[in-house]
Design a protein around this motif. Sequence first.
Motif, PDB file in Angstrom:
ATOM      1  N   GLY A  19       0.831  -1.204   0.000  1.00  0.00           N
ATOM      2  CA  GLY A  19       0.000   0.000   0.000  1.00  0.00           C
ATOM      3  C   GLY A  19       0.856   1.241   0.000  1.00  0.00           C
ATOM      4  O   GLY A  19       2.070   1.202  -0.199  1.00  0.00           O
TER       5      GLY A  19
ATOM      6  N   ALA B 230     -10.650  10.522   1.335  1.00  0.00           N
ATOM      7  CA  ALA B 230     -10.373   9.164   0.870  1.00  0.00           C
ATOM      8  C   ALA B 230     -11.616   8.291   1.053  1.00  0.00           C
ATOM      9  O   ALA B 230     -11.950   7.485   0.184  1.00  0.00           O
ATOM     10  N   ARG B 231     -12.294   8.462   2.162  1.00  0.00           N
ATOM     11  CA  ARG B 231     -13.524   7.698   2.402  1.00  0.00           C
ATOM     12  C   ARG B 231     -14.595   8.076   1.373  1.00  0.00           C
ATOM     13  O   ARG B 231     -15.295   7.215   0.853  1.00  0.00           O
TER      14      ARG B 231
ATOM     15  N   TYR C  40     -12.452   4.643  -0.781  1.00  0.00           N
ATOM     16  CA  TYR C  40     -11.465   3.799  -0.107  1.00  0.00           C
ATOM     17  C   TYR C  40     -12.032   3.323   1.222  1.00  0.00           C
ATOM     18  O   TYR C  40     -12.591   4.099   1.985  1.00  0.00           O
TER      19      TYR C  40
ATOM     20  N   ARG D 156     -10.320   0.233   2.953  1.00  0.00           N
ATOM     21  CA  ARG D 156      -9.267  -0.490   3.670  1.00  0.00           C
ATOM     22  C   ARG D 156      -8.107   0.467   3.933  1.00  0.00           C
ATOM     23  O   ARG D 156      -7.107   0.459   3.229  1.00  0.00           O
ATOM     24  N   MET D 157      -8.274   1.310   4.927  1.00  0.00           N
ATOM     25  CA  MET D 157      -7.230   2.268   5.274  1.00  0.00           C
ATOM     26  C   MET D 157      -7.065   2.333   6.778  1.00  0.00           C
ATOM     27  O   MET D 157      -7.966   1.951   7.527  1.00  0.00           O
TER      28      MET D 157
ATOM     29  N   ILE E 146     -12.266   7.583   8.900  1.00  0.00           N
ATOM     30  CA  ILE E 146     -11.771   6.370   8.235  1.00  0.00           C
ATOM     31  C   ILE E 146     -12.826   5.282   8.172  1.00  0.00           C
ATOM     32  O   ILE E 146     -12.581   4.202   7.648  1.00  0.00           O
TER      33      ILE E 146
ATOM     34  N   ILE F 164      -3.222   3.462   2.986  1.00  0.00           N
ATOM     35  CA  ILE F 164      -4.233   2.793   2.170  1.00  0.00           C
ATOM     36  C   ILE F 164      -3.644   1.473   1.701  1.00  0.00           C
ATOM     37  O   ILE F 164      -2.577   1.438   1.097  1.00  0.00           O
ATOM     38  N   ARG F 165      -4.365   0.392   1.970  1.00  0.00           N
ATOM     39  CA  ARG F 165      -3.870  -0.960   1.699  1.00  0.00           C
ATOM     40  C   ARG F 165      -4.123  -1.394   0.263  1.00  0.00           C
ATOM     41  O   ARG F 165      -5.048  -0.921  -0.394  1.00  0.00           O
TER      42      ARG F 165
ATOM     43  N   ASP G 115      -7.738  -2.905  -0.999  1.00  0.00           N
ATOM     44  CA  ASP G 115      -8.918  -2.064  -1.135  1.00  0.00           C
ATOM     45  C   ASP G 115      -9.443  -2.164  -2.563  1.00  0.00           C
ATOM     46  O   ASP G 115      -8.669  -2.231  -3.517  1.00  0.00           O
TER      47      ASP G 115
ATOM     48  N   PHE H 120      -8.129   0.494  -4.843  1.00  0.00           N
ATOM     49  CA  PHE H 120      -6.679   0.638  -4.961  1.00  0.00           C
ATOM     50  C   PHE H 120      -6.176   0.247  -6.352  1.00  0.00           C
ATOM     51  O   PHE H 120      -6.401  -0.849  -6.833  1.00  0.00           O
TER      52      PHE H 120
ATOM     53  N   THR I  12      -3.995   5.621  -6.929  1.00  0.00           N
ATOM     54  CA  THR I  12      -3.956   5.849  -5.488  1.00  0.00           C
ATOM     55  C   THR I  12      -2.790   6.755  -5.124  1.00  0.00           C
ATOM     56  O   THR I  12      -2.938   7.653  -4.285  1.00  0.00           O
TER      57      THR I  12
END
Length: 180
Positions: A10, A28-29, A33, A35-36, A51, A151-152, A155, A158, A163
Amino acid sequence: MDETHPELYGYIAEFKSPSELVGAATKAREAGYRRMEAHSPFPVEGLAEAIGFRKNRIPAIVFTAGLLGGLGGFTMQYFASVIDYPLNIGGKPLNSWPAFIPVTFECTILAAAFAAVFGMLFLNGLPMPYHPVFGVEKFVRASHDRFFLFIRWDDEQFHEQETRTFLEGFEPESLSEVRQ
């Protein structure tokens, strides 16, 4: 990139202030996204909501364990006093429930406390002696004076370049790749 064991885990962005971190996490949400992770040296108001941190299940786990512990303590005493080894002492009834209250209470508290500790450890994924973000050189400042948004790779939103460009739009202090 191998989807089961990706080399890139990430991206992590470093910010100077908590307000920058909350703003970036909120955007980001909103961008989709999910998975953060956010890392900060102290609790930041509004960060959990930004988040998408969901309500935890610890209260339900503790209540259930306490209820089962209390029922188990009462049942154990009832079985011993009424079924397995009944003794009539002083004419009192075999099921003298007021005498069972202290042990029942203690079993309730004991079961609830164990459930709270082990439930918290399990739900937080602990113990976790290693996490890939520990390999990022600047991450050591997460416990001192910096704020990080990670951020993974797993996601749904991603994509390596998109990203990276998205996070660069927040003008972070630094943006690092997190490798496994």
